[in-house]
Design a protein around this motif. Structure first.
Motif, mmCIF file in Angstrom:
data_model
loop_
_atom_site.group_PDB
_atom_site.id
_atom_site.type_symbol
_atom_site.label_atom_id
_atom_site.label_comp_id
_atom_site.label_asym_id
_atom_site.label_seq_id
_atom_site.Cartn_x
_atom_site.Cartn_y
_atom_site.Cartn_z
ATOM 1 N N GLU A 1 -8.269 -2.903 -6.318
ATOM 2 C CA GLU A 1 -7.542 -2.962 -5.586
ATOM 3 C C GLU A 1 -6.866 -1.678 -5.064
ATOM 4 N N SER A 2 -6.307 -1.114 -5.992
ATOM 5 C CA SER A 2 -5.759 -0.072 -5.546
ATOM 6 C C SER A 2 -7.173 1.095 -5.287
ATOM 7 N N ARG B 1 2.193 1.624 -3.904
ATOM 8 C CA ARG B 1 0.926 1.682 -4.199
ATOM 9 C C ARG B 1 0.760 3.772 -3.993
ATOM 10 N N TYR B 2 0.601 3.943 -3.381
ATOM 11 C CA TYR B 2 0.444 4.949 -2.825
ATOM 12 C C TYR B 2 1.558 6.119 -3.104
ATOM 13 N N ARG C 1 -7.912 -0.558 -2.100
ATOM 14 C CA ARG C 1 -6.909 -0.348 -0.877
ATOM 15 C C ARG C 1 -7.135 1.531 0.148
ATOM 16 N N TYR C 2 -7.209 2.386 -0.914
ATOM 17 C CA TYR C 2 -7.693 4.058 -0.904
ATOM 18 C C TYR C 2 -8.557 4.530 -0.001
ATOM 19 N N SER D 1 0.844 -1.239 -0.245
ATOM 20 C CA SER D 1 0.044 0.036 0.001
ATOM 21 C C SER D 1 0.796 1.751 -0.048
ATOM 22 N N MET E 1 -10.183 2.107 1.998
ATOM 23 C CA MET E 1 -10.779 1.948 3.321
ATOM 24 C C MET E 1 -9.724 2.962 4.348
#
Lengths: 209, 209, 209, 209
Positions: free
Chosen positions: B151-152, A155-156, B155-156, A152, B158
């Motif tokens: 998924e990204s 990805r960020y 994830r963001y 994560s 969340m």
């Protein structure tokens, strides 16, 4: 591995190097022990940080929220991992488990960023801002876990415009297939470089920067 | 699956429903065809959107940047996926491949968010802001690809404080093991609910909200 | 003042209620004393927080970075205010000046957010995330200074999708014209409501929510 | 004015250079005409952009949302400015008022960022990301209005870690006291440099970079 790392633009992000994750007796150590031992995690973390220091890269500590009394209790919807942290008191503030491993301690000039509540070291913290004040455009992301916080955070980093390097054996996960997912399935879609500790050290030490 | 969805607080995020991904003749369709066919992707996307509309959930279209002349050309470090988009002209603006599938078209009241440059529909767009103006706290994330944009985006979501639902068969990927990684390895660490189209429809239609 | 505040959706953001700002002997108190005294700042802050607690609004403490050794020293370009903080050691960690005023102390259930490095309590902190986990959509922003931290926090709140209330006499500034700028020139362009402590208390206590 | 601007790290952010703001016949031109004429706004915008191009600075166009049918209509709480835009159809998409002024047109290599919904060109857009892909760390912010979009964009730029330059006479506002607030009261608290068009041109043209 022809990437090079300009020391004025590159940081090593060391994510969650807590005793709970890395040390015998840590709360989550039993769950990562197998993979961590197989890849030589602790030696590799030590080696990357040491090589980063020699190459004068900026080192940033990117710590998970240290659990403390009351955390998550009145939240509308903590996520599954946060519920586990709430039960287990992972990385509890003021305890040994919530301290950085003795071989992975901050030094003068390192950046210690605010604690993250979930997986991304950039989300809801000052990490991006602190990197900007040091001119950082490239990040090498190491620590734990490969498919959660490392993924994560990485990805960020990419979404925020950074060049992202993953190091296959300077991270670990609960299961080998999570390592496979992180480095063979997902990493190649967002990371700019996926390397190993040995290769990274060669690049850093060749003065290829 | 005891979760329920308050229609005043829940949105369906429909990510990248482009012909290039979903239609015979699309540029990326050959790479997703096998998984998409196996899970019944298009039928499931139609079903979730239709059920969402009946339950009066907000529907948000979350589109990838439509390629246009000049994109990425003078960037310092586009990521590997962006380099592919640059070569292939994926979702090219003004072409059929860059249009939404004919069965997945916006209706009055839907939210059309700004195009995202990479994987997360929240990164560098107005998605969070638009959801806030509609009081949304819960998102159901469907579309493509399971291990990249879905998924990204999730994830963001969340990290931004949303309750996140994944739908196993309302997404697809290039390989079955990518679906496995998305729903069995990674999803359980950040998503609040991982369900199927059938179960989701039952929840939405039981008036469990 | 027909606005009402649903207690399940509203938070009071109390920004920088430090002794250095609010108390005789504080480092910055001399610079705000005149305006603070004229508006009755401390009484009004006490009154808004107390009324907020009676109305069961969420109270969030939004603290500036407490200065500590090393802060800003190797930054590429700290801003003018940060240079002053660096010289003066404003809100120094571990000192009385960096403690909250004795009448403005956190209680159980309050949200204590991460420290902000500059003016906006949302920038580089977990404020937005924490508010989302409490379902907050409306914020009442009080504390110091009207044209710096209150204004930047409020401008950010609006951009993030929150409904924003300013309270003219529950803040202060170095000069009366800064108060005028905050509430007559700039506030009306981004804030949803600009009120006074008296009016706000009437609204909160009428059970208009 | 001893600041210098490294062309590889500096961008000019040209905010909202619409006919509605800048041209005779524009919807908002009557409200800014007096200040704009007094400072020589249009000449100065032309001069800064031209000097920026000669110095090989990156030019970024930072446009407000062009009004279109449906905008804001079902929002929970548009802010006061958004309500005005909704009434007046400011910068309406597809109209002359929503086009950039004829002397302030994008050229090859310029960055055209996503439209912002409120005041900050960084909020809910890809501006930060696009600047990162060009290595930008310093921004010179010009355009309209001094105390709304210019100020919010600049406050955000500082919070995001950029070095910020304001140019007193390359912006305008509805009233002279708003210019005063922007450049004498608020700007000095967050901006790194506050200069004039003449001084900026001298710096850029002296090759001081």
């Amino acid at each position: 591995m022809t990437d090079t790392y300009d020391p004025t633009r590159t940081a090593v992000l060391l994510v969650d190097p807590y005793n709970d994750f890395l040390s015998e007796g840590g709360k989550i150590w039993p769950a990562v022990r197998q993979v961590a031992t197989d890849v030589g995690l602790l030696d590799n973390l030590r080696a990357v940080v040491a090589a980063g220091r020699r190459a004068e890269l900026r080192i940033a500590f990117v710590p998970h929220r240290r659990w403390q009394e009351g955390d998550y209790e009145d939240w509308d919807h903590p996520n599954p991992t946060q519920r586990l942290v709430q039960e287990r008191h992972s990385f509890a503030r003021g305890t040994w488990g919530g301290e950085f491993h003795q071989d992975l301690q901050p030094a003068d000039g390192d950046v210690i960023v605010q604690e993250h509540w979930a997986q991304s070291g950039f989300a809801n913290t000052d990490l991006d801002f602190r990197l900007k004040q040091h001119g950082i455009t490239h990040v090498i992301v190491i620590g734990l876990l490969a498919n959660t916080c490392i993924e994560s955070t990485s990805r960020y980093a990419m979404e925020l415009g950074y060049h992202v390097t993953l190091v296959r054996d300077a991270t670990a996960a609960f299961m080998p297939e999570m390592m496979h997912a992180a480095h063979e399935l997902n990493g190649p879609t967002y990371a700019h470089t996926i390397t190993t500790t040995t290769e990274l050290l060669r690049t850093l030490e060749n003065g290829d920067h």
